[in-house]
Design a protein around this motif. Structure first.
Motif, PDB file in Angstrom:
ATOM      1  N   LEU A 130      -1.131  -8.602  -5.992  1.00 45.60           N
ATOM      2  CA  LEU A 130      -1.073  -9.609  -7.195  1.00 45.60           C
ATOM      3  C   LEU A 130      -1.252  -8.461  -8.530  1.00 45.60           C
ATOM      4  CD1 LEU A 130      -2.303 -12.180  -8.391  1.00 45.60           C
ATOM      5  CD2 LEU A 130      -4.350 -10.962  -8.531  1.00 45.60           C
ATOM      6  N   PHE A 131      -0.374  -8.992  -9.545  1.00 44.03           N
ATOM      7  CA  PHE A 131      -0.104  -8.128 -10.799  1.00 44.03           C
ATOM      8  C   PHE A 131       0.465  -6.699 -10.697  1.00 44.03           C
ATOM      9  CE2 PHE A 131      -4.052 -10.674 -11.904  1.00 44.03           C
ATOM     10  CZ  PHE A 131      -3.349 -11.615 -12.314  1.00 44.03           C
ATOM     11  N   ALA A 132       1.039  -6.370  -9.527  1.00 39.20           N
ATOM     12  CA  ALA A 132       1.537  -5.006  -9.056  1.00 39.20           C
ATOM     13  C   ALA A 132       2.585  -4.520 -10.098  1.00 39.20           C
ATOM     14  CB  ALA A 132       1.902  -4.815  -7.641  1.00 39.20           C
ATOM     15  N   ASP A 133       3.533  -5.635 -10.464  1.00 43.02           N
ATOM     16  CA  ASP A 133       4.612  -5.567 -11.732  1.00 43.02           C
ATOM     17  C   ASP A 133       4.020  -5.692 -12.936  1.00 43.02           C
ATOM     18  OD1 ASP A 133       3.802  -8.082 -10.972  1.00 43.02           O
ATOM     19  OD2 ASP A 133       5.820  -8.729 -11.548  1.00 43.02           O
ATOM     20  N   LEU A 134       2.879  -5.787 -13.375  1.00 38.36           N
ATOM     21  CA  LEU A 134       2.454  -6.019 -14.473  1.00 38.36           C
ATOM     22  C   LEU A 134       1.330  -4.843 -14.779  1.00 38.36           C
ATOM     23  CD1 LEU A 134       2.071  -9.910 -14.665  1.00 38.36           C
ATOM     24  CD2 LEU A 134       3.994  -8.312 -15.627  1.00 38.36           C
ATOM     25  N   ASP A 135       0.621  -4.627 -13.941  1.00 45.38           N
ATOM     26  CA  ASP A 135      -0.662  -3.724 -14.323  1.00 45.38           C
ATOM     27  C   ASP A 135      -0.884  -2.616 -13.365  1.00 45.38           C
ATOM     28  OD1 ASP A 135      -2.983  -2.437 -15.187  1.00 45.38           O
ATOM     29  OD2 ASP A 135      -4.107  -4.427 -14.993  1.00 45.38           O
ATOM     30  N   PRO A 136      -0.282  -1.397 -13.307  1.00 44.65           N
ATOM     31  CA  PRO A 136      -0.685  -0.563 -12.123  1.00 44.65           C
ATOM     32  C   PRO A 136      -1.981  -0.055 -11.996  1.00 44.65           C
ATOM     33  CG  PRO A 136       0.344   0.210 -14.083  1.00 44.65           C
ATOM     34  CD  PRO A 136       0.344  -0.898 -14.584  1.00 44.65           C
ATOM     35  N   GLN A 137      -2.914  -0.572 -12.936  1.00 45.98           N
ATOM     36  CA  GLN A 137      -4.140  -0.261 -12.883  1.00 45.98           C
ATOM     37  C   GLN A 137      -5.143  -1.273 -12.084  1.00 45.98           C
ATOM     38  OE1 GLN A 137      -5.843   1.093 -16.607  1.00 45.98           O
ATOM     39  NE2 GLN A 137      -4.631   2.872 -16.607  1.00 45.98           N
ATOM     40  N   HIS A 138      -4.426  -2.352 -11.963  1.00 45.52           N
ATOM     41  CA  HIS A 138      -5.136  -3.614 -11.472  1.00 45.52           C
ATOM     42  C   HIS A 138      -5.660  -3.284 -10.020  1.00 45.52           C
ATOM     43  CE1 HIS A 138      -6.227  -7.887 -10.469  1.00 45.52           C
ATOM     44  NE2 HIS A 138      -5.579  -7.396  -9.442  1.00 45.52           N
ATOM     45  N   LYS A 139      -6.770  -3.729  -9.513  1.00 46.00           N
ATOM     46  CA  LYS A 139      -7.259  -3.840  -8.276  1.00 46.00           C
ATOM     47  C   LYS A 139      -7.895  -5.038  -7.735  1.00 46.00           C
ATOM     48  CE  LYS A 139      -8.887   1.088  -8.757  1.00 46.00           C
ATOM     49  NZ  LYS A 139      -7.665   1.856  -7.790  1.00 46.00           N
ATOM     50  N   GLY A 140      -7.690  -5.064  -6.282  1.00 45.47           N
ATOM     51  CA  GLY A 140      -7.939  -6.240  -5.535  1.00 45.47           C
ATOM     52  C   GLY A 140      -9.243  -5.674  -4.748  1.00 45.47           C
ATOM     53  N   LEU A 141     -10.444  -6.206  -4.933  1.00 45.84           N
ATOM     54  CA  LEU A 141     -11.658  -6.105  -4.184  1.00 45.84           C
ATOM     55  C   LEU A 141     -11.835  -6.963  -3.034  1.00 45.84           C
ATOM     56  CD1 LEU A 141     -13.856  -4.786  -7.163  1.00 45.84           C
ATOM     57  CD2 LEU A 141     -12.190  -3.771  -5.938  1.00 45.84           C
ATOM     58  N   LEU A 142     -11.794  -6.714  -2.022  1.00 41.48           N
ATOM     59  CA  LEU A 142     -12.022  -7.596  -0.788  1.00 41.48           C
ATOM     60  C   LEU A 142     -13.313  -7.402  -0.090  1.00 41.48           C
ATOM     61  CD1 LEU A 142     -10.495  -9.350   1.415  1.00 41.48           C
ATOM     62  CD2 LEU A 142      -9.823  -7.245   2.459  1.00 41.48           C
ATOM     63  N   LYS A 143     -13.694  -8.517   0.208  1.00 39.97           N
ATOM     64  CA  LYS A 143     -15.018  -8.671   1.020  1.00 39.97           C
ATOM     65  C   LYS A 143     -14.640  -9.626   2.235  1.00 39.97           C
ATOM     66  CE  LYS A 143     -18.669 -10.566  -0.486  1.00 39.97           C
ATOM     67  NZ  LYS A 143     -20.105 -10.984  -1.343  1.00 39.97           N
ATOM     68  N   ILE A 144     -15.017  -9.000   3.543  1.00 43.92           N
ATOM     69  CA  ILE A 144     -14.891  -9.926   4.704  1.00 43.92           C
ATOM     70  C   ILE A 144     -16.108 -10.068   5.656  1.00 43.92           C
ATOM     71  CG2 ILE A 144     -13.687  -9.959   7.118  1.00 43.92           C
ATOM     72  CD1 ILE A 144     -11.209  -8.649   6.063  1.00 43.92           C
ATOM     73  N   ASN A 145     -16.621 -11.213   5.753  1.00 43.91           N
ATOM     74  CA  ASN A 145     -17.652 -11.560   6.530  1.00 43.91           C
ATOM     75  C   ASN A 145     -17.080 -12.086   7.866  1.00 43.91           C
ATOM     76  OD1 ASN A 145     -20.052 -10.972   4.568  1.00 43.91           O
ATOM     77  ND2 ASN A 145     -18.851 -12.774   3.577  1.00 43.91           N
ATOM     78  N   SER A 146     -17.522 -11.365   8.960  1.00 48.48           N
ATOM     79  CA  SER A 146     -17.139 -12.039  10.436  1.00 48.48           C
ATOM     80  C   SER A 146     -18.269 -11.281  11.347  1.00 48.48           C
ATOM     81  CB  SER A 146     -15.891 -11.108  10.592  1.00 48.48           C
ATOM     82  OG  SER A 146     -15.429 -11.796  12.034  1.00 48.48           O
ATOM     83  N   GLY A 147     -18.636 -12.297  12.219  1.00 48.01           N
ATOM     84  CA  GLY A 147     -19.626 -11.915  13.126  1.00 48.01           C
ATOM     85  C   GLY A 147     -20.873 -11.503  12.452  1.00 48.01           C
ATOM     86  N   GLY A 148     -21.303 -11.859  11.344  1.00 44.89           N
ATOM     87  CA  GLY A 148     -22.434 -11.428  10.817  1.00 44.89           C
ATOM     88  C   GLY A 148     -22.419 -10.143  10.314  1.00 44.89           C
TER      89      GLY A 148
END
Length: 372
Positions: A130-148
């Motif tokens: 996402l936005f990789a071609d527009l903003d080199p400083q952008h970050k995606g913060l991912l959270k995964i919940n699985s099996g508690g």
């Protein structure tokens, strides 16, 4: 005339600096067997820049304008997020879109679902552009919940694809991700940098005697006192805020940070702190800690490794801070006898104070004047 020109040049250099929290989006995945329930929070300002949401061009987004672009938002976003299990691709399907508020403004909330092929996955591979071609400083913060268990990852243009084990979360890798994000948060946090530099500028000069210069060892000790005080203070409030023990409105925190930059810069022109810069660093560090915590609050610390993730982010902040000090001190000490350094100390401090005044107005009034 020379000083006026110097101020103008510094202001022109500082003006484009982003005074607010950098661009982030927040992806949450809840995995149960083959089924994935997802939520993706993306800043409306970023979507408006990327695909255009303001239909009438009046500079204000309405719910009708955003709703009219729901299909375009879902298509644009989901083309830039890929989820695959160890058995194949998990196609993403948009379910609904809402609006929510984060510490830095309004976000579009895209909820989606996916069904992975085969049996319950042992690992998932996430591709994020996402936005990789527009903003080199952008970050995606991912959270995964699985099996508690909860685990997190941070995506940027340098690390757009990551594989996470659902059976045995990589705690060390997660710690390293938070260290990296803490470093980056400091390096693109121009208000934090200018505050620190304003406190460090007099370090190579004897207190009250700007015509004289102190040795490198004495300057190092002076810097150590300032940095240690700042570190202790922001570590306290970063921890308290990240653990949700203390909370302050983001708008007031960001405004107070801008005010701290003004006072730190003016101290180089007037003796506001009267030789007590470490005390000032500690007092203002308490405020900056709340600013550091804003990104962690939005992401949500993983409960299974909460303290480790918090420690990793704090370590990253310190590494980024010490890197700035290591680059600054030798250069300042070598230039301490020059006309240029005297201008940096006086005229430069004035320029920093002026820019910070604009930041303060922006944050108090919630308007944009010079910030990108």
């Amino acid at each position: 005339m020379k000083r006026c020109l110097f101020i103008l040049l510094l202001c022109a250099w500082l003006a484009p600096a982003q005074a607010h929290k950098p661009s982030d989006s927040y992806v949450s995945l809840a995995i149960q067997g083959q089924q994935i329930e997802g939520q993706w929070d993306i800043a409306l300002r970023d979507l408006d820049f990327a695909i255009g949401l303001d239909g009438n061009g009046d500079g204000a987004l309405t719910w009708d304008e955003i709703r009219a672009r729901h299909e375009a938002i879902a298509a644009y976003a989901l083309q830039r997020l890929q989820v695959a299990s160890d058995q194949g691709v998990c196609p993403l399907k948009a379910v609904e879109q809402l609006i929510d508020s984060h510490t830095d403004g309004a976000y579009n909330v895209l909820r989606f679902q996916a069904t992975c092929p085969g049996t319950a996955p042992a690992s998932v591979t996430i591709g994020y552009t996402l936005f990789a071609d527009l903003d080199p400083q952008h970050k995606g913060l991912l959270k995964i919940n699985s099996g508690g268990a909860t685990q997190t990852a941070i995506f940027d243009p340098d690390s757009p694809r990551q594989t996470l084990s659902l059976a045995a979360p990589d705690r060390l890798g997660q710690f390293g991700a938070y260290v990296k994000h803490g470093i980056w948060h400091i390096w693109i946090g121009y208000d934090h940098i200018l505050f620190l530099l304003s406190l460090l500028l007099p370090a190579v000069l004897l207190p009250g005697l700007r015509e004289q210069q102190q040795g490198l060892k004495a300057a190092f000790v002076d810097v150590l006192k300032v940095v240690t005080a700042f570190t202790l203070a922001h570590s306290i409030t970063l921890s308290l805020a990240s653990l949700s023990l203390v909370s302050m409105p983001s708008r007031w925190v960001e405004s107070a940070i801008a005010a701290s930059v003004i006072l730190a810069a003016l101290n180089n022109l007037l003796p506001l702190f009267r030789g007590k810069r470490p005390v000032a660093a500690f007092a203002f560090g308490l405020i900056h800690g709340f600013g550091f915590a804003s990104v962690l609050r939005d992401l949500g610390l993983p409960q299974g490794s909460l303290l480790a993730s918090l420690l990793g982010f704090n370590v990253g902040v310190e590494i980024g801070q010490l890197a700035i000090v290591a680059a600054f001190l030798p250069v300042a000490w070598l230039l301490r006898k020059t006309w240029f350094y005297r201008q940096i100390l006086t005229v430069g401090s004035l320029a920093i104070a002026l820019v910070a005044c604009v930041w303060l107005v922006e944050r108090l009034a919630d308007i944009k004047l010079i910030s990108a």
